[in-house]
Structure formats: structure tokens, C-alpha cells
Design a protein around this motif. Structure first.
Motif, PDB file in Angstrom:
ATOM      1  N   UNK A  15       0.818  -1.215   0.000  1.00  0.00           N
ATOM      2  CA  UNK A  15       0.000   0.000   0.000  1.00  0.00           C
ATOM      3  C   UNK A  15       0.853   1.267   0.000  1.00  0.00           C
ATOM      4  N   UNK A  16       0.679   2.128  -0.995  1.00  0.00           N
ATOM      5  CA  UNK A  16       1.419   3.395  -0.988  1.00  0.00           C
ATOM      6  C   UNK A  16       0.942   4.353   0.095  1.00  0.00           C
ATOM      7  N   UNK A  17      -0.269   4.141   0.612  1.00  0.00           N
ATOM      8  CA  UNK A  17      -0.754   4.994   1.693  1.00  0.00           C
ATOM      9  C   UNK A  17      -0.041   4.667   3.006  1.00  0.00           C
ATOM     10  N   UNK A  18       0.298   3.409   3.183  1.00  0.00           N
ATOM     11  CA  UNK A  18       0.984   2.974   4.404  1.00  0.00           C
ATOM     12  C   UNK A  18       2.407   3.523   4.451  1.00  0.00           C
ATOM     13  N   UNK A  19       3.059   3.608   3.289  1.00  0.00           N
ATOM     14  CA  UNK A  19       4.449   4.078   3.276  1.00  0.00           C
ATOM     15  C   UNK A  19       4.539   5.508   3.788  1.00  0.00           C
ATOM     16  N   UNK A  20       3.498   6.286   3.610  1.00  0.00           N
ATOM     17  CA  UNK A  20       3.490   7.658   4.136  1.00  0.00           C
ATOM     18  C   UNK A  20       3.711   7.654   5.648  1.00  0.00           C
ATOM     19  N   UNK A  21       3.005   6.778   6.322  1.00  0.00           N
ATOM     20  CA  UNK A  21       3.079   6.708   7.780  1.00  0.00           C
ATOM     21  C   UNK A  21       4.458   6.224   8.224  1.00  0.00           C
ATOM     22  N   UNK A  22       4.956   5.193   7.563  1.00  0.00           N
ATOM     23  CA  UNK A  22       6.280   4.680   7.923  1.00  0.00           C
ATOM     24  C   UNK A  22       7.362   5.729   7.682  1.00  0.00           C
ATOM     25  N   UNK A  23       7.266   6.447   6.574  1.00  0.00           N
ATOM     26  CA  UNK A  23       8.251   7.493   6.295  1.00  0.00           C
ATOM     27  C   UNK A  23       8.220   8.584   7.360  1.00  0.00           C
ATOM     28  N   UNK A  24       7.031   9.013   7.746  1.00  0.00           N
ATOM     29  CA  UNK A  24       6.921  10.071   8.752  1.00  0.00           C
ATOM     30  C   UNK A  24       7.536   9.623  10.077  1.00  0.00           C
ATOM     31  N   UNK A  25       7.244   8.401  10.490  1.00  0.00           N
ATOM     32  CA  UNK A  25       7.802   7.880  11.737  1.00  0.00           C
ATOM     33  C   UNK A  25       9.321   7.760  11.660  1.00  0.00           C
ATOM     34  N   UNK A  26       9.819   7.281  10.547  1.00  0.00           N
ATOM     35  CA  UNK A  26      11.266   7.107  10.392  1.00  0.00           C
ATOM     36  C   UNK A  26      11.992   8.450  10.358  1.00  0.00           C
ATOM     37  N   UNK A  27      11.404   9.428   9.697  1.00  0.00           N
ATOM     38  CA  UNK A  27      12.017  10.757   9.679  1.00  0.00           C
ATOM     39  C   UNK A  27      12.087  11.355  11.083  1.00  0.00           C
ATOM     40  N   UNK A  28      11.097  11.043  11.900  1.00  0.00           N
ATOM     41  CA  UNK A  28      11.068  11.534  13.278  1.00  0.00           C
ATOM     42  C   UNK A  28      11.932  10.695  14.219  1.00  0.00           C
ATOM     43  N   UNK A 161       5.171   8.321  -2.814  1.00  0.00           N
ATOM     44  CA  UNK A 161       4.976   6.958  -3.320  1.00  0.00           C
ATOM     45  C   UNK A 161       5.060   6.903  -4.841  1.00  0.00           C
ATOM     46  N   UNK A 162       4.787   8.028  -5.514  1.00  0.00           N
ATOM     47  CA  UNK A 162       4.899   8.046  -6.976  1.00  0.00           C
ATOM     48  C   UNK A 162       6.288   7.577  -7.423  1.00  0.00           C
ATOM     49  N   UNK A 163       7.318   7.967  -6.669  1.00  0.00           N
ATOM     50  CA  UNK A 163       8.697   7.694  -7.084  1.00  0.00           C
ATOM     51  C   UNK A 163       8.998   6.203  -7.178  1.00  0.00           C
ATOM     52  N   UNK A 164       8.364   5.400  -6.352  1.00  0.00           N
ATOM     53  CA  UNK A 164       8.625   3.953  -6.343  1.00  0.00           C
ATOM     54  C   UNK A 164       7.541   3.171  -7.081  1.00  0.00           C
ATOM     55  N   UNK A 165       6.287   3.595  -6.924  1.00  0.00           N
ATOM     56  CA  UNK A 165       5.165   2.836  -7.492  1.00  0.00           C
ATOM     57  C   UNK A 165       4.921   3.152  -8.964  1.00  0.00           C
ATOM     58  N   UNK A 166       5.058   4.418  -9.379  1.00  0.00           N
ATOM     59  CA  UNK A 166       4.734   4.771 -10.764  1.00  0.00           C
ATOM     60  C   UNK A 166       5.628   4.071 -11.788  1.00  0.00           C
ATOM     61  N   UNK A 197      18.261   7.729   2.536  1.00  0.00           N
ATOM     62  CA  UNK A 197      18.398   6.376   3.091  1.00  0.00           C
ATOM     63  C   UNK A 197      17.240   5.969   3.994  1.00  0.00           C
ATOM     64  N   UNK A 198      16.802   6.881   4.851  1.00  0.00           N
ATOM     65  CA  UNK A 198      15.757   6.529   5.812  1.00  0.00           C
ATOM     66  C   UNK A 198      14.434   6.221   5.107  1.00  0.00           C
ATOM     67  N   UNK A 199      14.210   6.815   3.947  1.00  0.00           N
ATOM     68  CA  UNK A 199      13.000   6.535   3.167  1.00  0.00           C
ATOM     69  C   UNK A 199      13.162   5.251   2.357  1.00  0.00           C
ATOM     70  N   UNK A 200      14.316   5.124   1.728  1.00  0.00           N
ATOM     71  CA  UNK A 200      14.585   3.954   0.884  1.00  0.00           C
ATOM     72  C   UNK A 200      14.468   2.653   1.671  1.00  0.00           C
ATOM     73  N   UNK A 201      14.884   2.695   2.938  1.00  0.00           N
ATOM     74  CA  UNK A 201      14.892   1.485   3.767  1.00  0.00           C
ATOM     75  C   UNK A 201      13.494   0.924   4.021  1.00  0.00           C
ATOM     76  N   UNK A 202      12.469   1.760   3.884  1.00  0.00           N
ATOM     77  CA  UNK A 202      11.100   1.316   4.179  1.00  0.00           C
ATOM     78  C   UNK A 202      10.351   0.818   2.949  1.00  0.00           C
ATOM     79  N   UNK A 203      10.936   0.975   1.760  1.00  0.00           N
ATOM     80  CA  UNK A 203      10.224   0.640   0.528  1.00  0.00           C
ATOM     81  C   UNK A 203      10.040  -0.867   0.359  1.00  0.00           C
ATOM     82  N   UNK A 204       8.910  -1.280  -0.203  1.00  0.00           N
ATOM     83  CA  UNK A 204       8.728  -2.700  -0.506  1.00  0.00           C
ATOM     84  C   UNK A 204       9.635  -3.135  -1.650  1.00  0.00           C
ATOM     85  N   UNK A 205       9.978  -4.403  -1.679  1.00  0.00           N
ATOM     86  CA  UNK A 205      10.830  -4.943  -2.731  1.00  0.00           C
ATOM     87  C   UNK A 205      10.196  -4.710  -4.102  1.00  0.00           C
TER      88      UNK A 205
END
Length: 223
Positions: A15-28, A161-166, A197-205
Motif C-alpha cells: 500500500x502506498x498509503x501505508x508508506x506515508x506513515x512509515x516514512x513520517x515515523x522514520x524521519x522523526x 509513493x509516486x517515485x517507487x510505485x509509478x 536512506x531513511x526513506x529507501x529502507x522502508x520501501x517494498x521490494x
């Protein structure tokens, strides 16, 4: 019974909507437990924490649930004020960030789905219309490294999410939407965002995402 403590994310890996939440938490820099949901067989926790829409993502903070990804991202920024700022400090800039996030949600996202669900001339028309929406969004990047300026901000998280999913959707559907010729600022931003790096680490394969989207497109087209 003691109140539940800590941070938990109920999500679904693709889910690209879920990655938003993970990114925000990881950035914090917030530690969290991630629970992957089977949306065909929703867990008791998901139904309990989000009985209204029964959708992911859901953030559970000290036992209290928050639903809807854009709302969750703003909550994270307010609940953990230290560390990486997500929303701009200036009220006008905050309003602008919300405007562009809403534009992407209301205009760009709905314009992208028909690319996935059509073929032939209908798909070519859908790709063109999506490209026009993204060109408007791209104007918010002019003169900036990220939508948030020199650092990743709210709009970057919402549309990131566009950057990875599109590119996956483009490969699955055999179309090109975000190109150096048509959307040079957005294409360059894709690269910069995915280099964080902190964003890339959360992306799905990517291969797993590609296989899932191929199967989903076949299902959609055969319906």
C-alpha cells in the motif's frame, strides 16, 4: 488492565498509503511495531481500531488509534515535535503544503488509476490526462530540491509513493508517464527522494511489487 503503550502501524506491504506513515515515523526517529494485514481476512485489531472504514493504515499510539494516512502524518508531526519537521512552521507555507497534498489526492491519484485499468486508446488518453495533472503538481517543485524546500516535507511524504510505485505501473502497463522530456523536475525529484536512506529502507521490494501489480492488472482487465 494496563493501557497499551508504544507505537504500532497496521498496514499492508504493497500500500502506498501505508508508506506515508512509515516514512513520517522514520524521519522523526520513532520506533514502531509494524503489523502486516491480510485485507482479505482483516484482523480483529484492524476492525477494532478502525471500525468505520476498516482500512489501513492505522497508527496506534499508546492504545489510541488514528486512521487516514494524511491525518496520521500530521498527527506524527504534532505528537513528536522534536527531530525532523514535516509541516512548515509558517502558517501560509503550511496552507500551501496542504493545498498541494489535497490536489494530488483529489486530482492526480484518480487520474493515475485508469492507466492501470484500461488498454489501447483509452489507456493512452488516461496517461496523457495523468501527465497533465502531474505537470501542474510539478510547478510546486520549481526552484526547489524537494516539495518541502531543502529537506523532505509534508508534500514529499504524501506524493512520494509516486517515485517507487509509478515506474512499476509504467512497466506493468507498457506506458511512459514521468519522463525527462515531459516532467523533468518530477523525474529528478524521484531520484533525490529515493536516495534518502531513511526513506529507501522502508520501501517494498520492487520485484515483489511488480509481480503483485501484474497479477492485479490481469485481474482488473479480466473482470
Amino acid at each position: 488492565m494496563a493501557a497499551e503503550k508504544g507505537v504500532k502501524v497496521l498496514g499492508m506491504w504493497a500500500s502506498p498509503m501505508v508508506i506515508r506513515v512509515e516514512w513520517a515515523l522514520r524521519l522523526k526517529g520513532v520506533e514502531y511495531e509494524y503489523v502486516d494485514e491480510d485485507l482479505a481476512n482483516k484482523s480483529a485489531d484492524l476492525l477494532r481500531y478502525n471500525p468505520v472504514t476498516k482500512k489501513v493504515p492505522v497508527l496506534v499510539h499508546d492504545g489510541r488509534p488514528i486512521a487516514e494516512s494524511t491525518i496520521i502524518v500530521e498527527y506524527i508531526d504534532e505528537a513528536w515535535k522534536g527531530g525532523h519537521p514535516i509541516m512548515p512552521a509558517d502558517p501560509y507555507e503550511r496552507a500551501q503544503a496542504r493545498f498541494w497534498a489535497r490536489y494530488a489526492e483529489d486530482k492526480c491519484n484518480p487520474a493515475l488509476y485508469p492507466i492501470f485499468s484500461t488498454t489501447g486508446e483509452a489507456q493512452r488518453k488516461a496517461a496523457h490526462e495523468a501527465q497533465q495533472c502531474l505537470k501542474t503538481l510539478e510547478t510546486a517543485l520549481e526552484g526547489k530540491k524537494f516539495f518541502g524546500g531543502d529537506a523532505v516535507g509534508y508534500v514529499d511524504i504524501i506524493v512520494g509513493w509516486y517515485a517507487h510505485w509509478l515506474p512499476v505501473v509504467e512497466e506493468v502497463c507498457g506506458v511512459s508517464v514521468v519522463t525527462d522530456e515531459e516532467l523533468p523536475l518530477l523525474k529528478a525529484w524521484f531520484g533525490r527522494l529515493l536516495a534518502v536512506d531513511v526513506l529507501k529502507a522502508a520501501l517494498p521490494d520492487r520485484d515483489r511489487l511488480l509481480a503483485a501489480n501484474k497479477a492485479r492488472r490481469e485481474q482488473v482487465l479480466s473482470a
